[in-house]
Design an enzyme around this catalytic site. Structure first.
Site, PDB file in Angstrom:
ATOM      1  N   ARG A 170     -21.684  -2.470   3.834  1.00 51.89           N
ATOM      2  CA  ARG A 170     -21.012  -3.526   4.602  1.00 51.89           C
ATOM      3  C   ARG A 170     -20.998  -3.182   6.090  1.00 51.89           C
ATOM      4  NH1 ARG A 170     -14.963  -5.299   3.056  1.00 51.89           N
ATOM      5  NH2 ARG A 170     -14.450  -3.303   4.010  1.00 51.89           N
ATOM      6  N   ARG A 217       0.814  -1.213   0.000  1.00 47.51           N
ATOM      7  CA  ARG A 217       0.000   0.000   0.000  1.00 47.51           C
ATOM      8  C   ARG A 217       0.851   1.269   0.000  1.00 47.51           C
ATOM      9  NH1 ARG A 217      -4.851  -2.691   2.364  1.00 47.51           N
ATOM     10  NH2 ARG A 217      -6.604  -1.261   2.319  1.00 47.51           N
TER      11      ARG A 217
END
Ligand code: B4P
Length: 192
Positions: free
Chosen positions: A128, A89
């Site tokens: 979610r 990342r």
């Protein structure tokens, strides 16, 4: 060995597609998000520190995730390949991964980058959050902070792999099966 990075912003479908990809190709799934959540659920010192950072939508320090990936690579000497999900990342993580794979006389074959609009990402993660119990999905402010963190620190990782001509952009909106088909098409061109 076939090593693949599944890349994209938070909520782009990395976790969803990884499950299907490992079932089809028999790769070992390495998700830094899952590894961190496992540390959190076991309430280890690392997990307790990581949770504070993740709850703000920020990235956990490079040394922590690089250490986790290094152990996971060493712990799976017989893997026929790895699917990296949510890692690297940052540029520093990408450089570290290249070195770790180099020591094992292997490398990244391709980075498949899921392309999804920001509004769709927010919609998916808010949804979610209604059921996942994940505190980093619990409010739109944190979700947008994660996307901002992605734009400022993670998006550039694709530039790193572009230098080696390893990045393929894949459509990340539509049905899960259609997106899976797009990913498999790219893998099948490259895997033996
Ligand atoms: P991750 O666990 O990597 O999670 P994520 O980026 O939020 O989500 P992912 O992309 O896997 O979600 P998915 O699309 O599957 O990271 C969490 C945190 O951990 C980070 O914010 C950071 O703090 C920390 N962290 C992890 N790795 C790190 C690293 N290397 N360095 C530093 N920090 C690190 O799912 C999203 C939702 O969309 C699901 O509900 C799914 O059902 C839905 N969905 C999927 N595909 C869909 C589709 N086609 N249509 C509609 N909905 C869809």
């Amino acid at each position: 060995m076939f090593n693949l990075i599944l890349f994209g912003p938070p909520g782009s479908g990395k976790g969803t597609q990884s499950e299907k990809l490992i079932a089809r190709y028999g790769l070992k799934h390495l998700s830094t998000g899952d590894l961190l959540r496992s540390e959190i659920s076991q309430q280890t010192p690392l997990g307790l520190e990581a949770k504070k950072i993740m709850d703000k939508g920020q990235l956990v320090p490079d040394e922590v995730v690089i250490g986790m990936i290094s152990s996971a690579l060493d712990g799976n000497p017989d893997a026929k390949g790895f699917l990296f999900d949510g890692f690297p990342r940052t540029d520093k993580q990408a450089e570290a991964l290249d070195k770790l794979l180099d020591l094992k006389k292997t490398s990244i074959a391709v980075m498949l980058a899921l392309n999804v609009s920001e509004e769709e990402l927010v919609k998916r993660l808010v949804k979610r959050g209604e059921t996942s119990g994940r505190s980093d999905d619990s409010n739109e402010g944190v979700i947008r902070a994660r996307i901002a963190e992605y734009n400022s620190k993670t998006a550039a990782v694709a530039e790193y792999y572009k230098k080696f001509d390893k990045v393929v952009l894949v459509k990340g909106e539509g049905s899960v099966d259609d997106i899976f088909g797009g990913l498999c098409g790219e893998i099948d061109k490259r895997i033996d």
